[in-house]
Enzyme design. Structure first.
Site, PDB file in Angstrom:
ATOM      1  N   GLY A   1       0.764  -1.251   0.000  1.00  0.00           N
ATOM      2  CA  GLY A   1       0.000   0.000   0.000  1.00  0.00           C
ATOM      3  C   GLY A   1       0.788   1.291   0.000  1.00  0.00           C
TER       4      GLY A   1
ATOM      5  N   ASP B   1      -4.751   2.426  10.924  1.00  0.00           N
ATOM      6  CA  ASP B   1      -6.154   2.147  11.205  1.00  0.00           C
ATOM      7  C   ASP B   1      -6.266   1.626  12.643  1.00  0.00           C
ATOM      8  OD1 ASP B   1      -8.893   1.750  10.438  1.00  0.00           O
ATOM      9  OD2 ASP B   1      -8.486  -0.328   9.957  1.00  0.00           O
TER      10      ASP B   1
ATOM     11  N   PHE C   1     -14.029   3.601   4.678  1.00  0.00           N
ATOM     12  CA  PHE C   1     -13.076   2.826   3.886  1.00  0.00           C
ATOM     13  C   PHE C   1     -12.729   3.577   2.607  1.00  0.00           C
ATOM     14  CE2 PHE C   1     -11.588  -0.458   1.004  1.00  0.00           C
ATOM     15  CZ  PHE C   1     -10.676  -1.108   1.813  1.00  0.00           C
ATOM     16  N   VAL C   2     -11.447   3.811   2.398  1.00  0.00           N
ATOM     17  CA  VAL C   2     -11.010   4.613   1.252  1.00  0.00           C
ATOM     18  C   VAL C   2     -10.083   3.811   0.328  1.00  0.00           C
ATOM     19  CG1 VAL C   2     -11.245   6.798   2.490  1.00  0.00           C
ATOM     20  CG2 VAL C   2      -9.045   5.598   2.542  1.00  0.00           C
TER      21      VAL C   2
ATOM     22  N   ARG D   1      -5.397   0.744  -6.541  1.00  0.00           N
ATOM     23  CA  ARG D   1      -4.162   1.365  -6.028  1.00  0.00           C
ATOM     24  C   ARG D   1      -3.669   2.467  -6.957  1.00  0.00           C
ATOM     25  NH1 ARG D   1      -2.354  -1.969  -1.837  1.00  0.00           N
ATOM     26  NH2 ARG D   1      -2.578  -4.193  -2.145  1.00  0.00           N
TER      27      ARG D   1
HETATM   28  P1  5GP Z   1      -4.050  -1.551  10.874  1.00  0.00           P
HETATM   29  O1  5GP Z   1      -3.148  -2.685  11.168  1.00  0.00           O
HETATM   30  O2  5GP Z   1      -3.582  -0.202  11.349  1.00  0.00           O
HETATM   31  O3  5GP Z   1      -5.468  -1.838  11.281  1.00  0.00           O
HETATM   32  O4  5GP Z   1      -4.260  -1.546   9.333  1.00  0.00           O
HETATM   33  C1  5GP Z   1      -3.457  -1.015   8.418  1.00  0.00           C
HETATM   34  C2  5GP Z   1      -3.792  -1.665   7.082  1.00  0.00           C
HETATM   35  O5  5GP Z   1      -5.206  -1.921   6.936  1.00  0.00           O
HETATM   36  C3  5GP Z   1      -3.455  -0.710   5.983  1.00  0.00           C
HETATM   37  O6  5GP Z   1      -2.096  -0.847   5.606  1.00  0.00           O
HETATM   38  C4  5GP Z   1      -4.425  -1.128   4.904  1.00  0.00           C
HETATM   39  O7  5GP Z   1      -3.909  -2.209   4.180  1.00  0.00           O
HETATM   40  C5  5GP Z   1      -5.653  -1.591   5.645  1.00  0.00           C
HETATM   41  N1  5GP Z   1      -6.668  -0.528   5.748  1.00  0.00           N
HETATM   42  C6  5GP Z   1      -7.141   0.053   6.861  1.00  0.00           C
HETATM   43  N2  5GP Z   1      -8.059   1.001   6.581  1.00  0.00           N
HETATM   44  C7  5GP Z   1      -8.161   1.019   5.234  1.00  0.00           C
HETATM   45  C8  5GP Z   1      -8.947   1.798   4.302  1.00  0.00           C
HETATM   46  O8  5GP Z   1      -9.757   2.679   4.630  1.00  0.00           O
HETATM   47  N3  5GP Z   1      -8.771   1.515   2.985  1.00  0.00           N
HETATM   48  C9  5GP Z   1      -7.913   0.566   2.535  1.00  0.00           C
HETATM   49  N4  5GP Z   1      -7.826   0.389   1.242  1.00  0.00           N
HETATM   50  N5  5GP Z   1      -7.153  -0.176   3.373  1.00  0.00           N
HETATM   51  C10 5GP Z   1      -7.276   0.054   4.701  1.00  0.00           C
HETATM   52 MG    MG Z   2      -1.619  -2.132   3.721  1.00  0.00          MG
END
Ligand code: 5GP
Ligand code: MG
Length: 183
Positions: A43, A102, A151-152, A164
């Site tokens: 990402g 997130d 969610f974006v 992407r």
């Molecule tokens: P965390 O471990 O902080 O929950 O998640 C991070 C990962 O979750 C990001 O690198 C991404 O892959 C995914 N993610 C979290 N929120 C979003 C979102 O709104 N859109 C997308 N495309 N991926 C997200």
């Molecule tokens: Mg990611």
């Protein structure tokens, strides 16, 4: 592909301005300190490449790969696929760069693992921060934008591997999710 977007949340111009600002903060923080930008695949590849070209001090580049299981819109269990070689970690000042913070699970686990492998310091810089979703205590040292709990996709962020390559950040129409769920 653009037809699947409900609303554009960050335009290309806004993204450029946000990255300019966060790149200045990173540059000031690391002036005189050799460091390595560790881009979290997949990402962050677009953000990391735009970011480092705006940081006019010496740095190295490395990659880690971490992915959540599943194709959904919430983060599941984390799989850490690969790390930089030991010599690129031990004793180094690392700046983890990720697309979005997130729940915080990805960056807190990566930080713990890199620290265990001997990094001298592990900081982080994220393109987007969704503080409302945090499940573990973790804050990024630098962030370009804060976003609401939505969610974006775009600018590196995917849904089921797609979107992407959008040059902006937007939300998806319901039909775009349904298309994947319904096969
Ligand atoms: P965390 O471990 O902080 O929950 O998640 C991070 C990962 O979750 C990001 O690198 C991404 O892959 C995914 N993610 C979290 N929120 C979003 C979102 O709104 N859109 C997308 N495309 N991926 C997200
Ligand atoms: Mg990611």
């Amino acid at each position: 592909m653009h037809d699947d977007i409900e609303e554009i949340l960050l335009t290309e111009q806004q993204i450029t301005a946000g990255i300019d600002a966060v790149a200045k903060q990173v540059t000031d923080a690391y002036r005189g300190v050799e460091f390595t930008v560790v881009s979290v695949l997949k990402g962050s590849c677009i953000f990391a490449s735009d970011l480092i070209r705006r940081i006019p001090v010496p740095l190295e580049l490395a990659f880690v790969s971490a992915s959540s299981y599943g194709d959904g819109t919430t983060s599941g269990d984390l799989e850490m696929n690969f790390f930089p070689a030991e010599g690129e970690i031990r004793g180094k000042h690392l700046l983890l760069v990720d697309d979005i913070l997130d729940t915080g699970k990805t960056l807190s686990r990566l930080k713990a693992e890199l620290t265990k492998r001997g990094a001298a310091q592990v900081k982080s810089c994220v393109f987007l921060d969704k503080p409302a979703r945090r499940a573990v205590e973790y804050n990024a040292d630098f962030r370009a934008f804060e976003v609401d709990d939505l969610f974006v996709v775009g600018y590196g962020l995917d849904f089921a591997g797609r979107y992407r390559n959008l040059p902006f950040v937007g939300s998806l129409k319901k039909e775009a999710y349904a298309g994947v769920v319904d096969g």
